[in-house]
Motif scaffolding. Sequence first.
Motif, PDB file in Angstrom:
ATOM      1  N   HIS A  45       0.828  -1.217   0.000  1.00 58.14           N
ATOM      2  CA  HIS A  45       0.000   0.000   0.000  1.00 58.14           C
ATOM      3  C   HIS A  45       0.865   1.272   0.000  1.00 58.14           C
ATOM      4  CE1 HIS A  45      -2.891  -3.022   0.979  1.00 58.14           C
ATOM      5  NE2 HIS A  45      -2.602  -3.062   2.268  1.00 58.14           N
ATOM      6  N   LYS A  46       1.859   1.323  -0.866  1.00 60.48           N
ATOM      7  CA  LYS A  46       2.721   2.508  -0.902  1.00 60.48           C
ATOM      8  C   LYS A  46       1.917   3.772  -1.194  1.00 60.48           C
ATOM      9  CE  LYS A  46       6.869   4.494  -2.971  1.00 60.48           C
ATOM     10  NZ  LYS A  46       6.221   5.782  -3.263  1.00 60.48           N
ATOM     11  N   TRP A  47       0.896   3.656  -2.042  1.00 63.04           N
ATOM     12  CA  TRP A  47       0.084   4.834  -2.356  1.00 63.04           C
ATOM     13  C   TRP A  47      -0.585   5.379  -1.097  1.00 63.04           C
ATOM     14  CZ3 TRP A  47      -5.079   5.100  -1.241  1.00 63.04           C
ATOM     15  CH2 TRP A  47      -5.710   3.884  -0.924  1.00 63.04           C
ATOM     16  N   ALA A  48      -1.003   4.461  -0.182  1.00 61.51           N
ATOM     17  CA  ALA A  48      -1.633   4.881   1.067  1.00 61.51           C
ATOM     18  C   ALA A  48      -0.605   5.553   1.983  1.00 61.51           C
ATOM     19  CB  ALA A  48      -2.271   3.695   1.775  1.00 61.51           C
ATOM     20  N   PHE A  49       0.612   5.011   1.969  1.00 59.07           N
ATOM     21  CA  PHE A  49       1.683   5.634   2.755  1.00 59.07           C
ATOM     22  C   PHE A  49       1.917   7.061   2.262  1.00 59.07           C
ATOM     23  CE2 PHE A  49       6.115   6.870   3.178  1.00 59.07           C
ATOM     24  CZ  PHE A  49       6.351   6.681   4.532  1.00 59.07           C
ATOM     25  N   ASP A  50       2.033   7.215   0.943  1.00 54.55           N
ATOM     26  CA  ASP A  50       2.288   8.541   0.382  1.00 54.55           C
ATOM     27  C   ASP A  50       1.161   9.514   0.726  1.00 54.55           C
ATOM     28  OD1 ASP A  50       4.653   7.665  -0.704  1.00 54.55           O
ATOM     29  OD2 ASP A  50       3.781   7.209  -2.663  1.00 54.55           O
ATOM     30  N   MET A  51      -0.074   9.031   0.635  1.00 55.04           N
ATOM     31  CA  MET A  51      -1.223   9.895   0.906  1.00 55.04           C
ATOM     32  C   MET A  51      -1.250  10.334   2.371  1.00 55.04           C
ATOM     33  SD  MET A  51      -5.283   9.120   0.341  1.00 55.04           S
ATOM     34  CE  MET A  51      -5.050   8.919  -1.429  1.00 55.04           C
ATOM     35  N   TYR A  52      -1.040   9.372   3.275  1.00 57.50           N
ATOM     36  CA  TYR A  52      -1.096   9.713   4.698  1.00 57.50           C
ATOM     37  C   TYR A  52       0.116  10.560   5.105  1.00 57.50           C
ATOM     38  CZ  TYR A  52      -2.381   9.200   9.591  1.00 57.50           C
ATOM     39  OH  TYR A  52      -2.780   9.449  10.879  1.00 57.50           O
ATOM     40  N   ALA A  53       1.255  10.296   4.469  1.00 54.40           N
ATOM     41  CA  ALA A  53       2.451  11.096   4.745  1.00 54.40           C
ATOM     42  C   ALA A  53       2.221  12.555   4.353  1.00 54.40           C
ATOM     43  CB  ALA A  53       3.648  10.518   4.002  1.00 54.40           C
ATOM     44  N   ARG A  54       1.572  12.774   3.210  1.00 57.32           N
ATOM     45  CA  ARG A  54       1.277  14.152   2.802  1.00 57.32           C
ATOM     46  C   ARG A  54       0.315  14.812   3.791  1.00 57.32           C
ATOM     47  NH1 ARG A  54       1.233  11.844  -2.389  1.00 57.32           N
ATOM     48  NH2 ARG A  54      -1.048  11.665  -2.344  1.00 57.32           N
ATOM     49  N   ARG A  55      -0.654  14.056   4.243  1.00 55.21           N
ATOM     50  CA  ARG A  55      -1.646  14.597   5.187  1.00 55.21           C
ATOM     51  C   ARG A  55      -0.977  15.058   6.480  1.00 55.21           C
ATOM     52  NH1 ARG A  55      -6.763  11.236   7.838  1.00 55.21           N
ATOM     53  NH2 ARG A  55      -7.390  12.878   9.288  1.00 55.21           N
ATOM     54  N   LEU A  56       0.045  14.311   6.931  1.00 59.45           N
ATOM     55  CA  LEU A  56       0.738  14.666   8.187  1.00 59.45           C
ATOM     56  C   LEU A  56       2.009  15.484   7.939  1.00 59.45           C
ATOM     57  CD1 LEU A  56       0.435  11.534  10.516  1.00 59.45           C
ATOM     58  CD2 LEU A  56      -1.102  13.475  10.247  1.00 59.45           C
ATOM     59  N   ASP A  57       2.195  15.919   6.702  1.00 57.47           N
ATOM     60  CA  ASP A  57       3.352  16.743   6.354  1.00 57.47           C
ATOM     61  C   ASP A  57       4.661  16.063   6.753  1.00 57.47           C
ATOM     62  OD1 ASP A  57       4.649  18.980   5.327  1.00 57.47           O
ATOM     63  OD2 ASP A  57       4.675  20.017   7.260  1.00 57.47           O
ATOM     64  N   LEU A  58       4.751  14.772   6.472  1.00 55.32           N
ATOM     65  CA  LEU A  58       5.924  14.000   6.879  1.00 55.32           C
ATOM     66  C   LEU A  58       7.199  14.487   6.199  1.00 55.32           C
ATOM     67  CD1 LEU A  58       6.845  11.605   8.637  1.00 55.32           C
ATOM     68  CD2 LEU A  58       6.538  10.131   6.623  1.00 55.32           C
TER      69      LEU A  58
END
Length: 323
Positions: A45-58
């Motif tokens: 689920h790399k796409w989910a990682f990228d999406m959630y990372a953007r949401r939390l400004d990782l």
Amino acid sequence: MAAVAAWWLYESFYGGCVREERSLYIYRDYGYGQVADSVAADIRHKWAFDMYARRLDLADTFKAGHYVLETGMSVVDVVRMLKLGLQTPVMVTMNNVKTPAQLAGKLSRQIEADSAALAEAFMDGATAERLGFSSPLTMFSIFLPDTYEFYWTVSPDEFIERMYREYRRFWSGTRDEKRKRSGLNRVEVSTLASIVYEETRKTDEMPRIAGVYMNRLRKGIPLQADPTIKYAMQDFGLRRILYRHLKYESPYNTYLHRGLPPSPICMPSIAAIDAVLDYEDHDYIFFCARPTFDGYHNFARTLSEHNANARAYQRELNKRKIK
């Protein structure tokens, strides 16, 4: 269909995304692309990682460190771990080193700090003075061999402060009481222990060898410790001490200079330190390695006895062609 889609989204973010447990090392100079690539190699689920990372400004908030990706962790778990810096400590082992530079090299393979930065910190005169030591080389005595838990990102200065706390804890209580018997201060105990440790690895013999050196110190006899010659010359592979080596000018040469050398000549074992504190009372003045090469020594009260022991050992060295 809506229920299936909802379940699929939930599973992508909160279901297990880590395939198998592994360690992840994020360096301070990493860009976010390197972080994402490091994580992507072992998750679904790399796409989910990228999406959630953007949401939390990782990309702007991730923390350097050593992390453990555990089997079954979710995308949410991984992103939050990196954002909050929830590191897993590493176990750092120190032993069998002779100089601050060697210690720095050994540590640099276990924590993020490089050997140059560590060596510079270990040889900082201001730090030594602040901690109450006469020089960086006497400050070397704060490093006690053991395995310690550290965060991988510990800085050289933080490392020294932690080891100084361990050093103070080590000397609190009974060891400082025992030390009074010898009349030596803490650094002097460590210095003598370093010589004892270089003379033998046989813990049952260490108190006897310590007793020989205590007798010599009290009588004002030069220690004449061969390991100090190797340290003075910085030639730790020297197998046989020859007469010409004994003339090497250095404050660490205990053939030329009475008393203890200026600082430890290695990181002594805890057993060697305790052997100095519990040194054996006897009247031996000399000792020499046994010609059987079993790691033990023959002890002598007189020079004639010692010379006989030394000749037997020299004959065996010659027989084995050790130069």
